[in-house]
Structures are given as structure tokens and as C-alpha cells.
Design a protein around this motif. Sequence first.
Motif, PDB file in Angstrom:
ATOM      1  N   ASP A 124      -0.653 -39.631 -68.363  1.00  0.00           N
ATOM      2  CA  ASP A 124       0.165 -39.084 -69.370  1.00  0.00           C
ATOM      3  C   ASP A 124      -0.424 -37.802 -69.919  1.00  0.00           C
ATOM      4  OD1 ASP A 124       1.882 -41.035 -69.524  1.00  0.00           O
ATOM      5  OD2 ASP A 124       0.805 -42.430 -70.822  1.00  0.00           O
ATOM      6  N   ALA A 125      -1.654 -37.480 -69.890  1.00  0.00           N
ATOM      7  CA  ALA A 125      -2.367 -36.462 -70.669  1.00  0.00           C
ATOM      8  C   ALA A 125      -1.961 -35.347 -69.662  1.00  0.00           C
ATOM      9  CB  ALA A 125      -4.089 -36.632 -70.313  1.00  0.00           C
ATOM     10  N   ILE A 126      -1.781 -35.607 -68.212  1.00  0.00           N
ATOM     11  CA  ILE A 126      -1.560 -34.257 -67.334  1.00  0.00           C
ATOM     12  C   ILE A 126      -0.149 -34.040 -67.517  1.00  0.00           C
ATOM     13  CG2 ILE A 126      -0.990 -33.970 -64.705  1.00  0.00           C
ATOM     14  CD1 ILE A 126      -3.800 -35.483 -64.196  1.00  0.00           C
ATOM     15  N   ILE A 127       0.735 -35.060 -67.723  1.00  0.00           N
ATOM     16  CA  ILE A 127       2.188 -34.904 -68.080  1.00  0.00           C
ATOM     17  C   ILE A 127       2.331 -33.799 -69.333  1.00  0.00           C
ATOM     18  CG2 ILE A 127       4.480 -35.867 -68.743  1.00  0.00           C
ATOM     19  CD1 ILE A 127       3.719 -38.173 -66.686  1.00  0.00           C
ATOM     20  N   TYR A 128       1.593 -34.231 -70.134  1.00  0.00           N
ATOM     21  CA  TYR A 128       1.590 -33.307 -71.447  1.00  0.00           C
ATOM     22  C   TYR A 128       1.293 -32.079 -71.368  1.00  0.00           C
ATOM     23  CZ  TYR A 128      -0.067 -31.648 -76.066  1.00  0.00           C
ATOM     24  OH  TYR A 128      -0.310 -30.957 -77.081  1.00  0.00           O
ATOM     25  N   LEU A 129       0.066 -31.681 -70.503  1.00  0.00           N
ATOM     26  CA  LEU A 129      -0.361 -30.581 -70.155  1.00  0.00           C
ATOM     27  C   LEU A 129       0.911 -29.729 -69.516  1.00  0.00           C
ATOM     28  CD1 LEU A 129      -4.164 -31.227 -69.199  1.00  0.00           C
ATOM     29  CD2 LEU A 129      -3.340 -29.947 -71.223  1.00  0.00           C
ATOM     30  N   ILE A 130       1.488 -30.370 -68.464  1.00  0.00           N
ATOM     31  CA  ILE A 130       2.530 -29.441 -67.855  1.00  0.00           C
ATOM     32  C   ILE A 130       3.612 -29.207 -68.803  1.00  0.00           C
ATOM     33  CG2 ILE A 130       4.263 -29.935 -66.002  1.00  0.00           C
ATOM     34  CD1 ILE A 130       2.296 -31.802 -64.433  1.00  0.00           C
ATOM     35  N   MET A 170      -0.499 -23.119 -79.356  1.00  0.00           N
ATOM     36  CA  MET A 170       0.150 -23.945 -80.424  1.00  0.00           C
ATOM     37  C   MET A 170      -0.386 -25.341 -80.654  1.00  0.00           C
ATOM     38  SD  MET A 170       4.215 -23.585 -80.750  1.00  0.00           S
ATOM     39  CE  MET A 170       5.095 -24.260 -81.914  1.00  0.00           C
ATOM     40  N   ARG A 171      -0.176 -25.446 -82.221  1.00  0.00           N
ATOM     41  CA  ARG A 171      -0.381 -26.902 -82.326  1.00  0.00           C
ATOM     42  C   ARG A 171       0.764 -27.708 -82.693  1.00  0.00           C
ATOM     43  NH1 ARG A 171      -5.364 -28.693 -83.008  1.00  0.00           N
ATOM     44  NH2 ARG A 171      -6.794 -27.601 -84.090  1.00  0.00           N
ATOM     45  N   PHE A 172       0.821 -29.085 -82.168  1.00  0.00           N
ATOM     46  CA  PHE A 172       1.994 -29.745 -81.816  1.00  0.00           C
ATOM     47  C   PHE A 172       1.814 -30.959 -82.750  1.00  0.00           C
ATOM     48  CE2 PHE A 172       1.672 -27.391 -78.014  1.00  0.00           C
ATOM     49  CZ  PHE A 172       2.665 -26.829 -77.914  1.00  0.00           C
ATOM     50  N   LYS A 173       2.982 -31.311 -83.441  1.00  0.00           N
ATOM     51  CA  LYS A 173       3.127 -32.581 -84.032  1.00  0.00           C
ATOM     52  C   LYS A 173       3.506 -33.543 -83.199  1.00  0.00           C
ATOM     53  CE  LYS A 173       5.828 -30.078 -87.348  1.00  0.00           C
ATOM     54  NZ  LYS A 173       7.189 -30.128 -87.609  1.00  0.00           N
ATOM     55  N   LYS A 174       3.593 -34.999 -83.655  1.00  0.00           N
ATOM     56  CA  LYS A 174       3.655 -36.061 -82.746  1.00  0.00           C
ATOM     57  C   LYS A 174       5.076 -36.011 -82.031  1.00  0.00           C
ATOM     58  CE  LYS A 174       3.652 -40.990 -82.450  1.00  0.00           C
ATOM     59  NZ  LYS A 174       3.377 -42.357 -82.993  1.00  0.00           N
ATOM     60  N   ASP A 175       6.086 -35.581 -82.678  1.00  0.00           N
ATOM     61  CA  ASP A 175       7.477 -35.490 -82.255  1.00  0.00           C
ATOM     62  C   ASP A 175       7.614 -34.590 -81.131  1.00  0.00           C
ATOM     63  OD1 ASP A 175       8.435 -37.474 -83.619  1.00  0.00           O
ATOM     64  OD2 ASP A 175       9.600 -36.553 -85.074  1.00  0.00           O
ATOM     65  N   ASP A 176       6.651 -33.241 -81.429  1.00  0.00           N
ATOM     66  CA  ASP A 176       6.496 -32.160 -80.308  1.00  0.00           C
ATOM     67  C   ASP A 176       5.963 -32.858 -79.128  1.00  0.00           C
ATOM     68  OD1 ASP A 176       7.947 -30.575 -82.189  1.00  0.00           O
ATOM     69  OD2 ASP A 176       6.088 -29.678 -82.785  1.00  0.00           O
ATOM     70  N   LYS A 177       4.910 -33.588 -79.136  1.00  0.00           N
ATOM     71  CA  LYS A 177       4.081 -33.886 -78.096  1.00  0.00           C
ATOM     72  C   LYS A 177       5.046 -35.001 -77.180  1.00  0.00           C
ATOM     73  CE  LYS A 177      -0.465 -33.624 -80.381  1.00  0.00           C
ATOM     74  NZ  LYS A 177      -1.504 -34.467 -80.907  1.00  0.00           N
ATOM     75  N   LEU A 178       5.834 -35.636 -77.834  1.00  0.00           N
ATOM     76  CA  LEU A 178       6.636 -36.302 -76.872  1.00  0.00           C
ATOM     77  C   LEU A 178       7.789 -35.488 -76.166  1.00  0.00           C
ATOM     78  CD1 LEU A 178       7.511 -39.458 -79.464  1.00  0.00           C
ATOM     79  CD2 LEU A 178       6.056 -39.471 -77.321  1.00  0.00           C
ATOM     80  N   ASN A 179       8.346 -34.421 -77.014  1.00  0.00           N
ATOM     81  CA  ASN A 179       9.316 -33.537 -76.432  1.00  0.00           C
ATOM     82  C   ASN A 179       8.602 -32.893 -75.217  1.00  0.00           C
ATOM     83  OD1 ASN A 179      11.423 -34.271 -78.260  1.00  0.00           O
ATOM     84  ND2 ASN A 179      10.672 -32.839 -79.738  1.00  0.00           N
ATOM     85  N   LEU A 180       7.375 -32.645 -75.532  1.00  0.00           N
ATOM     86  CA  LEU A 180       6.670 -31.799 -74.356  1.00  0.00           C
ATOM     87  C   LEU A 180       6.408 -32.650 -73.139  1.00  0.00           C
ATOM     88  CD1 LEU A 180       3.922 -30.321 -76.506  1.00  0.00           C
ATOM     89  CD2 LEU A 180       5.603 -28.817 -75.194  1.00  0.00           C
ATOM     90  N   MET A 181       6.118 -33.932 -73.225  1.00  0.00           N
ATOM     91  CA  MET A 181       6.182 -34.877 -72.222  1.00  0.00           C
ATOM     92  C   MET A 181       7.657 -34.950 -71.577  1.00  0.00           C
ATOM     93  SD  MET A 181       3.505 -37.772 -73.476  1.00  0.00           S
ATOM     94  CE  MET A 181       3.073 -38.515 -71.729  1.00  0.00           C
ATOM     95  N   HIS A 182       8.560 -35.159 -72.324  1.00  0.00           N
ATOM     96  CA  HIS A 182       9.858 -34.977 -71.838  1.00  0.00           C
ATOM     97  C   HIS A 182      10.338 -33.799 -70.958  1.00  0.00           C
ATOM     98  CE1 HIS A 182      14.380 -35.945 -71.491  1.00  0.00           C
ATOM     99  NE2 HIS A 182      14.461 -34.929 -71.917  1.00  0.00           N
ATOM    100  N   ILE A 183      10.081 -32.544 -71.531  1.00  0.00           N
ATOM    101  CA  ILE A 183      10.186 -31.368 -70.778  1.00  0.00           C
ATOM    102  C   ILE A 183       9.428 -31.548 -69.443  1.00  0.00           C
ATOM    103  CG2 ILE A 183       9.457 -29.101 -70.777  1.00  0.00           C
ATOM    104  CD1 ILE A 183       9.709 -29.070 -73.691  1.00  0.00           C
ATOM    105  N   ILE A 225       8.575 -34.214 -67.582  1.00  0.00           N
ATOM    106  CA  ILE A 225       9.168 -35.065 -66.531  1.00  0.00           C
ATOM    107  C   ILE A 225      10.333 -34.470 -66.218  1.00  0.00           C
ATOM    108  CG2 ILE A 225      10.291 -37.439 -66.751  1.00  0.00           C
ATOM    109  CD1 ILE A 225       8.304 -38.326 -68.753  1.00  0.00           C
ATOM    110  N   CYS A 226      11.294 -33.820 -66.975  1.00  0.00           N
ATOM    111  CA  CYS A 226      12.484 -33.140 -66.540  1.00  0.00           C
ATOM    112  C   CYS A 226      12.148 -32.133 -65.380  1.00  0.00           C
ATOM    113  CB  CYS A 226      13.156 -32.535 -67.746  1.00  0.00           C
ATOM    114  SG  CYS A 226      14.076 -33.741 -68.948  1.00  0.00           S
TER     115      CYS A 226
END
Length: 118
Positions: A31-37, A47-60, A62-63
Motif C-alpha cells: 500500500d505504501a508503494i502504491i501511495y508513492l506511485i 504537497m501535504r495530502f488529506k485522507k481523501d487525497d491519499k485514497l485518491n492518490l492510491m486510486h490514481i 492503481i489505474c
Amino acid sequence: MARDEQLKERWEQIVNKLSARFADGEQLDLDAIIYLIGVQELGKPGMRFKKDDKLNLMHIAICRLLEPFGFYKFDFQDEDGWPHYEMLEALPPLKAGEQTLLMKEAIVQYFVEKELVH
């Protein structure tokens, strides 16, 4: 070298390199590696990210990771610079281990393209 062995070796290289750079040597998990990607793909690393942004980053991430497998296609970048993807094909039902393997394969392919591993 067998495909599974090569995947395992490359995965370990990626985990070691990213852990050394971003986690003071502690092992990063999938999960941490997916977040970094996701952060890399957004292109705003400081940039500092909020919780929702972090989930969106992981979605980006994965896509982007599953794009070469034909599941997603880059669609557009919004006015804030966030990439959006179109789902081309739903993922087949996968067991947890199969899902993890698919993501590891996709991550290895991503970092081979980025020339982090060979």
C-alpha cells in the motif's frame, strides 16, 4: 531465470530502494508503494495530502499500474492537475494472493519502465 524468481528479485529491489529513500530503511508495504506511485503520477511530491487525497492518490496509482494490462485508459488531467482514468474492463474476481501478485507484477513493470530496476 524463472519468471517468478525474476519477479521476486525485482520486487525486493524495489522495496529496498524505496524503503531506503522514503522510510529510513523500514520495509514499505504494498500500500505504501502504491501511495508513492500515486504521488509520483500526480507530480506534486512536496504537497501535504488529506485522507481523501491519499485514497485518491492510491486510486490514481492503481489505474496507472493496471493501464498496461488493458483495465484502464488515461482520460484527462483536471484543472488541479489530477489525472483521471476511464475503466475499460472490470477486473476479474481475484483472491487476495492473486490480487497482490497482479499488483506486484504491475509495480515491477512500472519501475522497469522508469528504469529503477532492470
